[in-house]
Write an enzyme that holds these catalytic residues in place. Structure first.
Site, short mmCIF file in Angstrom:
data_model
loop_
_atom_site.label_atom_id
_atom_site.label_comp_id
_atom_site.label_asym_id
_atom_site.label_seq_id
_atom_site.Cartn_x
_atom_site.Cartn_y
_atom_site.Cartn_z
N TYR A 135 0.85 -1.21 0.00
CA TYR A 135 0.00 0.00 0.00
C TYR A 135 0.88 1.25 0.00
O TYR A 135 1.35 1.71 1.03
CB TYR A 135 -0.95 -0.01 1.21
N LYS A 188 4.69 -14.11 -1.59
CA LYS A 188 4.94 -14.38 -3.02
C LYS A 188 6.46 -14.30 -3.18
O LYS A 188 6.99 -13.51 -3.98
CB LYS A 188 4.19 -13.35 -3.88
N ASP A 221 -1.23 -16.60 -4.76
CA ASP A 221 -2.10 -17.10 -5.83
C ASP A 221 -2.61 -18.50 -5.50
O ASP A 221 -3.81 -18.79 -5.64
CB ASP A 221 -1.36 -17.08 -7.19
N ASP A 245 -6.06 -7.76 1.85
CA ASP A 245 -7.23 -7.05 1.33
C ASP A 245 -7.98 -7.93 0.33
O ASP A 245 -9.19 -8.14 0.43
CB ASP A 245 -6.76 -5.75 0.66
N ASP A 249 -11.75 -10.22 0.86
CA ASP A 249 -12.95 -10.10 0.00
C ASP A 249 -13.35 -11.48 -0.53
O ASP A 249 -14.53 -11.85 -0.54
CB ASP A 249 -12.69 -9.18 -1.21
C1 IPM Z 1 -10.73 -2.12 2.79
C2 IPM Z 1 -10.89 -1.19 1.62
C3 IPM Z 1 -9.82 -0.13 1.66
C4 IPM Z 1 -8.48 -0.81 1.58
C5 IPM Z 1 -9.95 0.91 0.52
C6 IPM Z 1 -11.32 1.52 0.48
C7 IPM Z 1 -8.88 1.95 0.60
O1 IPM Z 1 -10.86 -1.90 0.44
O2 IPM Z 1 -10.87 -1.66 3.93
O3 IPM Z 1 -10.48 -3.30 2.59
O4 IPM Z 1 -8.06 -1.24 0.52
O5 IPM Z 1 -7.85 -0.96 2.60
MN MN Z 2 -10.81 -4.06 0.70
#
Ligand code: IPM
Ligand code: MN
Length: 359
Positions: A135, A188, A221, A245, A249
């Site tokens: 990041y 990785k 991956d 991150d 998800d």
């Molecule tokens: C999360 C979000 C944030 C991140 C974004 C909105 C900057 O995706 O909290 O996971 O990537 O950290």
């Molecule tokens: Mn996120």
């Protein structure tokens, strides 16, 4: 009533569906604490697009001051893509994580009863490093670690330090001890040999302090494939910021819906409940957003506070919220993303009603 019977919560509703799901989650917290004689003192602070309109910045100074005074925060998503260009970076959530050193992002993924999930047996905790990694917005003393030497070339800096990796690894191994005793280190190191290689090696160093915890490692991956193919083989994942991150998800969606996935961002002094999902501007204002991710995040916040202070009533309220969410879900209180027809308010009401049944 004594001062101990009040629990201040800083509330930052945010953008998109934030003003819909955040109040529902705060109401659930208040309802869960009330039978224990604890009153929530809600401290609303400006944040996001509304704060740009009222204060000229998505995270105004008055919000930073309020957050500095309050250790427990409930924070909605933000939609920084909709802000004026000069106010887009850093994104407000990133600013809060960096400013208050909320280095540990804990993201559990588990299917809810009655909800169709791609991987119904998944019960995973992603422990995401929140303060550095790939990041670029938090990697330099001044400015961001992304730049364009020419208009056609963009470059980005990733940072991995021993200190930041060590503290997130400790979080992961401690969490594994309270769960099924297994940590998978994600990296990785075949490509990002020095940065993610250091991340892996420091995690392996920390693993030696936890001989009772089993350790595995995966390339990121392969980890994504394994989450789909063999979710049972995974307990706690520890990963640098961007990998965590993405994997959180994926894990959230595989276990039912990203909208149900909770998340806590913590330092040793403060914690911020903020669900994994984003602002979802496409469905904002319609009252149909899934509040379960935000409600579960608030349960994590209360558990973090209860465990840290030894305030068992707050821990009990957190447990009751999780049980009530499961109960309400099993009884059909589900929003459209979960195949149901309930509104955000319906789900909030069902969870509050279930609190008395599970209590
Ligand atoms: C999360 C979000 C944030 C991140 C974004 C909105 C900057 O995706 O909290 O996971 O990537 O950290
Ligand atoms: Mn996120």
């Amino acid at each position: 009533m004594t001062a101990d019977d009040h629990l201040p919560l800083a509330v930052l509703a945010g953008d998109g569906i934030g003003p819909e799901v955040v109040p529902v989650a705060v109401e659930v917290a208040a309802a869960a604490l009330e039978p224990h004689g604890i009153v929530v003192d809600r401290v609303d602070l400006p944040f996001g697009g509304h704060a740009i309109a009222s204060h000229g910045a998505p995270v105004p100074q008055t919000t930073l001051d309020g957050l500095a005074e309050t250790p427990l925060w409930v924070v909605g998503p933000h939609d920084s893509a909709s802000y004026p260009d000069q106010l887009r970076t850093p994104p407000p959530g990133a600013l809060l994580r960096t400013r208050f050193d909320l280095f540990a992002n804990l993201r559990p993924a588990r299917a809810l009863p009655g909800v169709p999930a791609t991987t119904p047996s998944m019960d995973v905790l992603v422990v995401r490093e929140n303060s550095e990694g790939l990041y670029a917005d938090r990697n330099m003393a001044v400015g961001a670690g992304e730049f364009m030497p020419t208009p056609d070339v963009a470059m980005s800096i990733g940072v991995v330090t021993r200190a930041a990796t060590e503290r997130i690894a400790v979080e992961a191994f401690e969490a594994a001890r309270r769960r099924r005793g297994h940590v998978t280190i994600v990296h990785k190191a075949n490509v990002l040999r020095l940065t993610t290689g250091l991340f892996r090696d420091v995690c392996l160093d920390v693993a030696r302090r936890y001989p009772d915890v089993r350790v595995s490692q995966q390339h990121v991956d392969a980890m994504a494939a394994l989450l789909v193919r063999s979710p049972d083989a995974i307990d706690v994942i520890v990963a640098e910021n961007l990998f965590g991150d993405i994997l959180s998800d994926l894990a959230g969606e595989l276990s039912g819906s990203l909208g149900s996935a909770p998340s806590l961002n913590a330092s040793s002094a403060r914690a911020m409940a903020q669900a994994v999902h984003g602002a979802a501007p496409d469905i904002a204002g319609r009252g149909i957003a899934n509040p379960v991710g935000m409600i579960g995040s608030v349960a994590m916040l209360l558990r973090w506070h209860g465990d840290r202070t030894g305030e068992h009533r707050v821990t009990a309220a957190a447990d009751a919220i999780d049980a009530a969410v499961a109960h309400a879900s099993a009884n059909g209180a589900r929003t459209a993303d979960l195949g149901g027809a309930a509104t955000t308010a319906d789900v909030g009401a069902a969870v509050r009603a279930a609190l008395s049944e599970v209590g």
